[in-house]
Design a protein around this motif. Structure first.
Motif, PDB file in Angstrom:
ATOM      1  N   SER A 192      59.520  52.278  35.962  1.00  7.84           N
ATOM      2  CA  SER A 192      60.396  52.309  37.131  1.00  7.84           C
ATOM      3  C   SER A 192      59.566  52.025  38.370  1.00  7.84           C
ATOM      4  CB  SER A 192      61.074  53.678  37.244  1.00  7.84           C
ATOM      5  OG  SER A 192      61.987  53.858  36.186  1.00  7.84           O
ATOM      6  N   TYR A 193      60.244  51.575  39.394  1.00  4.73           N
ATOM      7  CA  TYR A 193      59.556  51.081  40.587  1.00  4.73           C
ATOM      8  C   TYR A 193      60.075  51.786  41.822  1.00  4.73           C
ATOM      9  CZ  TYR A 193      58.322  47.668  44.262  1.00  4.73           C
ATOM     10  OH  TYR A 193      57.851  47.048  45.397  1.00  4.73           O
ATOM     11  N   ALA A 194      59.155  52.163  42.689  1.00  4.33           N
ATOM     12  CA  ALA A 194      59.523  52.699  43.997  1.00  4.33           C
ATOM     13  C   ALA A 194      58.661  52.007  45.031  1.00  4.33           C
ATOM     14  CB  ALA A 194      59.309  54.211  44.059  1.00  4.33           C
ATOM     15  N   ALA A 195      59.256  51.675  46.163  1.00 12.84           N
ATOM     16  CA  ALA A 195      58.515  50.986  47.221  1.00 12.84           C
ATOM     17  C   ALA A 195      58.792  51.640  48.558  1.00 12.84           C
ATOM     18  CB  ALA A 195      58.897  49.514  47.267  1.00 12.84           C
ATOM     19  N   TYR A 196      57.752  51.712  49.376  1.00 10.65           N
ATOM     20  CA  TYR A 196      57.878  52.144  50.757  1.00 10.65           C
ATOM     21  C   TYR A 196      57.429  50.988  51.637  1.00 10.65           C
ATOM     22  CZ  TYR A 196      58.326  56.966  49.093  1.00 10.65           C
ATOM     23  OH  TYR A 196      58.739  58.110  48.473  1.00 10.65           O
ATOM     24  N   TYR A 197      58.204  50.723  52.671  1.00 11.62           N
ATOM     25  CA  TYR A 197      57.863  49.679  53.632  1.00 11.62           C
ATOM     26  C   TYR A 197      57.659  50.324  55.002  1.00 11.62           C
ATOM     27  CZ  TYR A 197      59.282  46.152  50.218  1.00 11.62           C
ATOM     28  OH  TYR A 197      59.377  45.358  49.089  1.00 11.62           O
ATOM     29  N   LEU A 198      56.469  50.182  55.544  1.00 12.37           N
ATOM     30  CA  LEU A 198      56.162  50.691  56.877  1.00 12.37           C
ATOM     31  C   LEU A 198      55.988  49.499  57.809  1.00 12.37           C
ATOM     32  CD1 LEU A 198      53.512  53.407  55.946  1.00 12.37           C
ATOM     33  CD2 LEU A 198      55.974  53.697  56.238  1.00 12.37           C
ATOM     34  N   GLN A 199      56.754  49.495  58.907  1.00 10.40           N
ATOM     35  CA  GLN A 199      56.662  48.424  59.899  1.00 10.40           C
ATOM     36  C   GLN A 199      55.792  48.905  61.059  1.00 10.40           C
ATOM     37  OE1 GLN A 199      57.953  45.789  58.738  1.00 10.40           O
ATOM     38  NE2 GLN A 199      59.391  46.612  57.231  1.00 10.40           N
ATOM     39  N   LEU A 200      54.738  48.135  61.349  1.00  9.05           N
ATOM     40  CA  LEU A 200      53.801  48.524  62.396  1.00  9.05           C
ATOM     41  C   LEU A 200      53.636  47.407  63.409  1.00  9.05           C
ATOM     42  CD1 LEU A 200      52.584  49.522  59.380  1.00  9.05           C
ATOM     43  CD2 LEU A 200      51.005  50.722  60.883  1.00  9.05           C
ATOM     44  N   THR A 201      53.288  47.774  64.621  1.00  7.09           N
ATOM     45  CA  THR A 201      52.989  46.797  65.654  1.00  7.09           C
ATOM     46  C   THR A 201      51.978  47.399  66.617  1.00  7.09           C
ATOM     47  OG1 THR A 201      53.994  45.194  67.180  1.00  7.09           O
ATOM     48  CG2 THR A 201      54.777  47.481  67.322  1.00  7.09           C
ATOM     49  N   GLY A 202      51.337  46.528  67.405  1.00  4.16           N
ATOM     50  CA  GLY A 202      50.396  47.000  68.407  1.00  4.16           C
ATOM     51  C   GLY A 202      48.962  47.068  67.951  1.00  4.16           C
ATOM     52  N   ILE A 260      48.482  57.270  55.275  1.00  4.21           N
ATOM     53  CA  ILE A 260      48.749  56.224  56.270  1.00  4.21           C
ATOM     54  C   ILE A 260      49.439  56.811  57.494  1.00  4.21           C
ATOM     55  CG2 ILE A 260      50.065  54.114  56.703  1.00  4.21           C
ATOM     56  CD1 ILE A 260      49.642  53.435  53.721  1.00  4.21           C
ATOM     57  N   ARG A 261      50.432  57.649  57.284  1.00  6.30           N
ATOM     58  CA  ARG A 261      51.147  58.246  58.421  1.00  6.30           C
ATOM     59  C   ARG A 261      50.218  59.079  59.290  1.00  6.30           C
ATOM     60  NH1 ARG A 261      56.341  60.366  54.970  1.00  6.30           N
ATOM     61  NH2 ARG A 261      57.699  58.542  55.213  1.00  6.30           N
ATOM     62  N   SER A 262      49.296  59.806  58.682  1.00  8.92           N
ATOM     63  CA  SER A 262      48.411  60.674  59.460  1.00  8.92           C
ATOM     64  C   SER A 262      47.455  59.887  60.328  1.00  8.92           C
ATOM     65  CB  SER A 262      47.621  61.593  58.518  1.00  8.92           C
ATOM     66  OG  SER A 262      46.693  60.844  57.735  1.00  8.92           O
ATOM     67  N   ARG A 263      47.140  58.658  59.931  1.00  8.06           N
ATOM     68  CA  ARG A 263      46.155  57.860  60.657  1.00  8.06           C
ATOM     69  C   ARG A 263      46.777  56.784  61.546  1.00  8.06           C
ATOM     70  NH1 ARG A 263      40.713  57.404  58.103  1.00  8.06           N
ATOM     71  NH2 ARG A 263      40.455  59.241  56.770  1.00  8.06           N
ATOM     72  N   ALA A 264      47.956  56.297  61.184  1.00  7.65           N
ATOM     73  CA  ALA A 264      48.518  55.128  61.880  1.00  7.65           C
ATOM     74  C   ALA A 264      49.890  55.398  62.463  1.00  7.65           C
ATOM     75  CB  ALA A 264      48.582  53.944  60.913  1.00  7.65           C
ATOM     76  N   ASN A 265      50.240  56.643  62.686  1.00  8.72           N
ATOM     77  CA  ASN A 265      51.605  56.973  63.082  1.00  8.72           C
ATOM     78  C   ASN A 265      52.024  56.310  64.393  1.00  8.72           C
ATOM     79  OD1 ASN A 265      54.032  58.592  62.473  1.00  8.72           O
ATOM     80  ND2 ASN A 265      53.540  59.562  64.423  1.00  8.72           N
ATOM     81  N   GLU A 266      51.106  56.171  65.347  1.00 11.08           N
ATOM     82  CA  GLU A 266      51.487  55.605  66.645  1.00 11.08           C
ATOM     83  C   GLU A 266      51.908  54.149  66.549  1.00 11.08           C
ATOM     84  OE1 GLU A 266      48.232  54.022  69.434  1.00 11.08           O
ATOM     85  OE2 GLU A 266      47.241  55.715  68.445  1.00 11.08           O
ATOM     86  N   PHE A 267      51.475  53.470  65.478  1.00 11.16           N
ATOM     87  CA  PHE A 267      51.801  52.056  65.315  1.00 11.16           C
ATOM     88  C   PHE A 267      53.069  51.835  64.482  1.00 11.16           C
ATOM     89  CE2 PHE A 267      47.157  52.575  65.461  1.00 11.16           C
ATOM     90  CZ  PHE A 267      46.890  51.914  66.648  1.00 11.16           C
ATOM     91  N   ILE A 268      53.549  52.864  63.806  1.00 13.54           N
ATOM     92  CA  ILE A 268      54.712  52.734  62.915  1.00 13.54           C
ATOM     93  C   ILE A 268      55.993  52.848  63.730  1.00 13.54           C
ATOM     94  CG2 ILE A 268      55.937  53.723  60.945  1.00 13.54           C
ATOM     95  CD1 ILE A 268      53.219  54.845  60.000  1.00 13.54           C
ATOM     96  N   PHE A 269      56.816  51.811  63.688  1.00 12.90           N
ATOM     97  CA  PHE A 269      58.084  51.869  64.406  1.00 12.90           C
ATOM     98  C   PHE A 269      59.290  51.942  63.480  1.00 12.90           C
ATOM     99  CE2 PHE A 269      57.301  47.261  64.033  1.00 12.90           C
ATOM    100  CZ  PHE A 269      58.510  46.794  63.553  1.00 12.90           C
ATOM    101  N   SER A 270      59.097  51.716  62.185  1.00 18.84           N
ATOM    102  CA  SER A 270      60.230  51.777  61.267  1.00 18.84           C
ATOM    103  C   SER A 270      59.728  51.907  59.841  1.00 18.84           C
ATOM    104  CB  SER A 270      61.094  50.519  61.388  1.00 18.84           C
ATOM    105  OG  SER A 270      62.139  50.520  60.427  1.00 18.84           O
ATOM    106  N   GLN A 271      60.569  52.472  58.983  1.00 16.93           N
ATOM    107  CA  GLN A 271      60.312  52.503  57.554  1.00 16.93           C
ATOM    108  C   GLN A 271      61.430  51.801  56.784  1.00 16.93           C
ATOM    109  OE1 GLN A 271      57.948  56.789  57.594  1.00 16.93           O
ATOM    110  NE2 GLN A 271      59.178  56.250  55.817  1.00 16.93           N
ATOM    111  N   GLU A 272      62.159  50.934  57.478  1.00 12.34           N
ATOM    112  CA  GLU A 272      63.218  50.160  56.845  1.00 12.34           C
ATOM    113  C   GLU A 272      62.689  48.784  56.453  1.00 12.34           C
ATOM    114  OE1 GLU A 272      66.251  51.162  56.046  1.00 12.34           O
ATOM    115  OE2 GLU A 272      65.782  53.156  56.833  1.00 12.34           O
ATOM    116  N   PRO A 273      62.899  48.350  55.207  1.00 15.51           N
ATOM    117  CA  PRO A 273      62.423  47.028  54.792  1.00 15.51           C
ATOM    118  C   PRO A 273      62.989  45.926  55.678  1.00 15.51           C
ATOM    119  CG  PRO A 273      63.165  48.297  52.895  1.00 15.51           C
ATOM    120  CD  PRO A 273      63.576  49.072  54.118  1.00 15.51           C
ATOM    121  N   GLY A 274      62.115  45.084  56.215  1.00 18.81           N
ATOM    122  CA  GLY A 274      62.534  43.926  56.994  1.00 18.81           C
ATOM    123  C   GLY A 274      62.964  44.208  58.415  1.00 18.81           C
ATOM    124  N   GLU A 275      62.958  45.468  58.844  1.00 16.75           N
ATOM    125  CA  GLU A 275      63.427  45.762  60.203  1.00 16.75           C
ATOM    126  C   GLU A 275      62.392  45.309  61.232  1.00 16.75           C
ATOM    127  OE1 GLU A 275      66.113  49.075  61.894  1.00 16.75           O
ATOM    128  OE2 GLU A 275      64.086  49.925  61.868  1.00 16.75           O
TER     129      GLU A 275
END
Length: 445
Positions: A192-202, A260-275
């Protein structure tokens, strides 16, 4: 030849490996973009199937046979698209006849279906169209109710081949409704497969990987991977996790996700795929009950364009002014001529004034501005191509920041708009730092 309902597949593979073989000279020449391969690859991954390779070749029998031999040596399944049409350059079926030492037979349900399509359209049903109903006798026919070319499913030595038309709509229908049910019977519930997508910028990709997130080899492995996918608006991080069931796959991914969240949280703007960033920004503005207006020079309306692409943006976006010429900066936004003469249009004072003026004129809670040298010409030693000033105004903060971007005009327009949106996103999120490590002036005007 077999119908869809016959011969259920019982061969079981814990983790099936598959590859994609795209056939068509138009793909090699760039006349057609190969969107099929990316769509198929994502679908396979979502079902716990490892896609090992994507191969694109022309309409050449030798290449088709050679590619099939090589791909079957290392894969359980090959998904083959293209070359099933009625014209002389569609050679896939003829080549597969040789490869499987087979003969063609007519599939009457397909023949009747294709004939009906032509009759309903009042078009002649030519001999070449008759031939689209001809299939390999050893194949299971994948009936294509969305078009004229049927797919085929072939097996030899526990190696499976799905042959599909290259038309995306028809391919997607057959993959979803005909191919994947067979694949599931073969693959069982082994992965089975599970995926998380984190969108980052900056932040840039290398700095994100090397400085912010760091080494993750102790958290990843064959069944848990991390991919960096850079694009114009920033970076997508994809965490892919495989396990006997989805719950376990998600649980296995949790330590990496928390790292990843603990180190890069300020850059994460979404966890929705493709947003994209503008969607997250509009959602933040709506949640805060705030409004925005923009004044643009070098971006030429790009900032307003991105924001108004978002459904519901009318609730938070009041409008924008494209003041490209200095005369409009003065006449519409009230930028003093003396300021333009002393500092130039591409400067901190002008960016500050533009942001404040557009907000105050429209009554918006926030004002954003862009002014820069987009290129390819117009640069000077003091202000080379890619120099951009971005202004921000609110009732409590008024600042401008300088970015040095690229020699590419279109990239500079897009990236400037993204940085401006990210400044506002960070303000709304309570983040004190600025994107890409940029410095800023907190000067009031």
């Amino acid at each position: 030849m077999h119908s869809d309902a016959q011969q259920p597949v019982t061969h079981y593979l814990k983790r099936m490996k598959a590859s994609i073989l795209s056939v068509g000279q138009e793909l090699l020449l760039g006349d057609t973009i190969n969107t099929n391969a990316s769509w198929i690859g994502q679908l396979l991954s979502e079902h716990g199937i490892r896609c090992t390779e994507v191969v694109t070749i022309g309409d050449d029998a030798g290449q088709i046979i050679g590619s099939l031999d090589r791909l079957f040596a290392g894969n359980d399944l090959v998904i083959m698209t293209g070359g099933l049409g009625p014209t002389h350059d569609d050679i896939t079926k003829a080549t597969l006849l040789r490869y499987y030492d087979d003969v063609l037979v007519r599939h009457q349900p397909t023949f009747d279906h294709v004939k009906g399509i032509f009759e309903r359209r009042g078009m002649p049903f030519s001999v070449s169209n008759h031939a689209q109903a001809d299939v390999l006798s050893k194949a299971d026919v994948l009936f294509n109710k969305t078009g004229t070319a049927p797919g085929m499913w072939l097996e030899r030595n526990n190696r499976f081949l799905a042959v599909l038309p290259g038309v995306p709509r028809e391919m997607k229908y057959l993959m979803t409704h005909k191919v994947m049910p067979r694949v599931k019977r073969i693959n069982g519930e082994g992965a089975s497969y599970a995926a998380y997508y984190l969108q980052l910028t900056g932040i840039g990709e290398s700095n994100l990987s090397d400085i912010i997130i760091g080494d993750t080899s102790h958290l990843t492995g064959e069944a848990l991977t991390l991919a960096y996918l850079p694009h114009t608006h920033g970076i997508t991080l994809r965490i892919s996790s495989y396990a006997p069931d989805t719950t376990q796959a998600r649980e296995n991914a949790r330590p990496l996700l928390e790292h990843i969240r603990s180190r890069a949280n300020e850059f994460i703007f979404s966890q929705e795929p493709g947003e994209e960033l503008q969607h997250a920004l509009v959602r933040q503005l709506a949640g805060a009950g705030k409004t925005l207006a923009v004044a643009e020079s070098c971006t030429g309306g790009q900032l307003a364009h991105l924001i108004t692409n978002v459904p519901g943006s009318s609730a938070v976006f009041l409008g924008g002014m494209v003041t490209y010429a200095n005369s409009l900066k003065t006449g519409v936004l009230g930028v003093p001529e003396a300021m333009l003469n002393e500092h130039g249009a591409v400067s901190q004072p002008v960016a500050l004034h533009m942001a404040r003026s557009v907000a105050q004129q429209t009554g918006a809670d926030f004002g954003l501005s862009t002014t820069g040298v987009a290129g390819p010409g117009g640069g000077t030693p003091e202000k080379p191509v890619g120099t951009v000033w971005i202004g921000f105004w609110s009732r409590d903060h008024h600042l401008a920041l300088k970015a040095t971007l690229y020699p590419d005009r279109l990239v500079n327009k897009e990236r400037s708009a993204v940085i401006a949106m990210d400044v506002l996103r960070r303000h709304l999120s309570g983040i004190k730092t600025l994107p890409y490590g940029l410095t800023f002036s907190d000067a009031k005007t």
